[in-house]
Design an enzyme around this catalytic site. Structure first.
Site, short mmCIF file in Angstrom:
data_model
loop_
_atom_site.label_atom_id
_atom_site.label_comp_id
_atom_site.label_asym_id
_atom_site.label_seq_id
_atom_site.Cartn_x
_atom_site.Cartn_y
_atom_site.Cartn_z
N ASP A 88 57.69 39.53 27.57
CA ASP A 88 57.18 40.89 27.56
C ASP A 88 57.87 41.79 28.59
O ASP A 88 58.40 41.30 29.59
CB ASP A 88 55.67 40.86 27.85
CG ASP A 88 54.91 42.02 27.24
OD1 ASP A 88 55.55 42.99 26.79
OD2 ASP A 88 53.67 41.94 27.21
N GLU A 142 47.23 47.17 19.85
CA GLU A 142 46.82 47.15 21.25
C GLU A 142 46.53 48.56 21.76
O GLU A 142 45.73 48.74 22.68
CB GLU A 142 47.90 46.50 22.11
CG GLU A 142 49.18 47.29 22.24
CD GLU A 142 50.18 46.65 23.21
OE1 GLU A 142 49.99 45.47 23.55
OE2 GLU A 142 51.13 47.35 23.62
#
Length: 659
Positions: free
Chosen positions: A410, A465
């Site tokens: 990430d 998200e």
């Protein structure tokens, strides 16, 4: 006929002939005869595209500036030119649209004095070009000129950012191309509808050890120059880590990349679609990507994932304190095992930030992985890219010893040469240890997942998200994505919310998030959206309360043998049918408008089929969680009327009826 064979790849060279055209100009036409690319050489090299006689891209200059001031494509002396008719057949390890990707194109190779060439391809579904070099051991690329003088453009569907430090998670908006200046950077793919004509999308493929391309307006104040031009992040001479994830460039070089002198550069790709639904079937980025570099792919196992972070580990009715701890993750494993879900993810919190070799208190990854193995559920570990970059060898070795099956990497947020190199190095080192890869905080896919098929998916999208902190993941936004971002490749949108609300009832609650739109819409995303590693974003406790939804989520595949986009209109609706083995799945989604869509079942084979349906309930326009489940027997002669609520959806599973 000459055949060249590579792993999972067969290339047939059907014909070779000198390229035709006037002095200084060469052309290549797509196999269906509809699209022609024209390249003019001389003082400068330009390229243009026409479709059925209409100019889509007017002559646009291209060149490559190397160190020492040498410009490839300026004053170019043509040494030779050939056209070829080519076909290939590729079996993707993790097919997102079809078990076999069949390519057919015509190719123009222009060889220039001085050790370089231009390769141009014309497909029925688009065109592409790239430079190839034979210049010795290494060269420094100072600049690349890639221009696209689009003609007849209406406002494009644009994802914007203002910096090369980007998560690649835009909201797509209609923007006039001549306003793309003053720090407004276009993230690829860019989709441009042309007046009265096709839609074109600009992106890239085979991005390796080279910076990613962005677009800006190429026109000056006098309206001169091409409509669009490429712009690239220069090489990072120095950067600074603000924390374990944000690594900011503090000094850039006056050049883009230092590369091997004998190599091909990335493809500049223009997808062309006469119908909106053709965008949903296009695989040009994958076709142009380099062949797989893995000989053994037997260990690569696509699948669904029970994900912890979106639902904040909110489980209930358990005898332990839920959180980032071994007991909670074993609960996730039990849930996954009951429903045939092959993976869980341990997202942020399982290790001490900054040190992948130190586990957080209460977490025992080895025990979690061991327990998962007894239930046939694998473990995927989240990591920030910067920490992985500094600890790659010991960390990946440790993950392998623990029995971990994959990594979720990430916050790269960059695609200058050094960070693009990080993507490829991570894929290679993960593959050496039989680890899958999911890239988050990532640039758009550009061919890496074909070269290293253990890379199953990428974020690079404003996904579910965002519901945790914004109201921007609207039904309209999620209807734009299949026609834009998904053109580049797999998209880890992370669907699966079980708390669903119409926009007027939607609320931002970080630890108890919901989705905007209906329950059936969330289910439909598993058919309409493509990701060989597909998340179930909500809590196991929410799913266990919804056995009808879980029956679908347990059975829906993540890879597909065949895809048919049945009907679609950009930003408004899509109806997609996909086959896995003998079973067909249908997904339909709409924007904020209720609509009725016909569904012809003519794609089915002969005989009777059992059809299970999940549809918006009669009150879904008031309560997004309202849905119905039903079943019926159908044949390919049947047509259904799909009644979709605002922000609604529909899914169906069709299997041959038992005889």
């Amino acid at each position: 006929m000459i055949f060249l064979r590579f792993p999972s790849f067969a290339l047939a060279l059907l014909a070779i002939a000198p390229a035709l055209g006037a002095q200084g100009a060469r052309t290549v036409t797509s196999p269906d005869g509809a699209t022609t690319v024209r390249v003019e050489t001389g003082d400068r090299v330009t390229w243009s595209v026409a479709r059925r006689g209409r100019v889509l891209i007017a002559p646009s200059p291209i060149s490559l500036t190397l160190d020492g001031g040498r410009v490839l494509g300026r004053g170019a002396r043509l040494r030779g030119a050939d056209t070829r008719q080519l076909r290939d057949s590729v079996r993707p390890v993790a097919p997102t649209k079809s078990a076999i990707v069949r390519g057919r194109w015509n190719e123009l190779d222009l060889r220039f004095d001085g050790g370089y060439a231009l390769e141009v391809r014309a497909y029925d579904a688009g065109v592409a070009w790239r430079w190839t070099l034979a210049l010795g051991d290494s060269v420094t690329v100072v600049a690349e000129q890639a221009t696209f003088d689009v003609r007849g453009a209406t406002p494009g569907w644009v994802g914007l950012d203002s910096t090369f430090m980007t998560h690649y998670e835009p909201a797509y908006r209609l923007v006039a191309l001549d306003t793309l200046r003053g720090g407004r950077l276009v993230l690829l793919p860019l989709l441009v509808p042309l007046e009265g004509g096709p839609k074109i999308a600009i992106t890239e493929s085979n991005l390796e050890s080279y910076p990613g391309m962005y677009l800006v307006s190429g026109r000056d104040s006098s309206a001169g120059g091409p409509a669009l031009k490429g712009i690239f992040p220069a090489f990072a001479l120095a950067d600074s880590a603000r924390n374990d994830r944000d690594v900011v460039v503090t000094k850039r070089a006056p050049w883009l990349a230092r590369i091997a002198g004998r190599r091909a550069l990335p493809w500049r790709v223009v997808i062309i679609a006469d119908e909106d639904r053709a965008l949903l079937e296009n695989q040009l980025v994958y076709e142009l990507a380099p062949p797989s570099r893995l000989a053994d792919v037997s260990w690569i196992r696509p699948g669904k994932v029970s994900w912890d972070w979106w639902n904040a580990l909110n489980v209930r009715g358990v005898p332990f304190r839920a959180g980032v701890n071994t007991a909670t993750y074993e609960y996730y494993i039990d849930f996954a095992a009951r429903h045939g879900i092959p993976y869980i993810i341990l997202d942020e919190g399982w290790y001490t930030l900054g040190d992948l070799l130190t586990q957080a208190p209460g977490v025992d990854v080895a025990e979690i992985a061991r327990y998962g193995a007894t239930k046939n559920v694998g473990v995927i570990l989240w990591t920030t890219w910067h920490t992985l970059d500094t600890q790659m060898t010991p960390a990946l070795d440790q993950f392998q010893r623990w029995g971990v099956k994959g990594i979720k990497v990430d916050f790269m947020q960059r695609d200058d040469q050094a960070v693009v190199d990080f993507y490829w190095r991570t894929a290679r080192e993960a593959a050496a240890r039989h680890l899958l890869v999911d890239f988050h905080g990532a640039h758009k896919p550009a061919g890496l997942n074909r070269a290293w098929p253990n890379v199953l998916t990428f974020e690079g999208v404003r996904g579910l998200e965002w519901n945790k902190w914004s109201e921007e993941v609207t039904p309209r936004h999620t209807m734009i994505l299949p026609f834009t971002r998904m053109l580049a490749g797999p998209m880890d949108f992370t669907p699966g919310a079980m708390l669903n609300a119409q926009p007027r009832d939607f609320r931002v609650v970080f630890d108890r998030p919901m989705s905007m739109g209906t329950r059936a819409r969330q289910l439909a995303m598993y058919v309409v959206y493509e990701s060989p590693l597909q998340m179930l974003a909500d809590s196991p406790s929410e799913y266990e309360r919804e056995p009808d939804a879980m029956d679908f989520l347990s059975s829906v595949p993540v890879t597909w043998d065949e895809t048919r986009a049945l009907d679609a209109k950009l930003a408004e609706y899509a109806v997609v049918a996909r086959r896995s083995g003998a079973a067909w799945f249908v997904g339909a989604m709409t924007d904020s408008s209720a609509r009725t869509l016909p569904l012809s079942l003519s794609f089915l084979g002969d005989g009777r089929w059992t059809m299970d349906l999940w549809a918006d309930g009669p009150n879904a326009d008031r309560n997004g969680m309202d849905f119905t489940r039903s079943a019926r027997t159908v044949t390919r002669a049947d047509t259904l009327q799909l009644r979709l609520a605002p922000g609604g959806g529909f899914v169906a599973r069709l299997r041959p009826a038992s005889r």
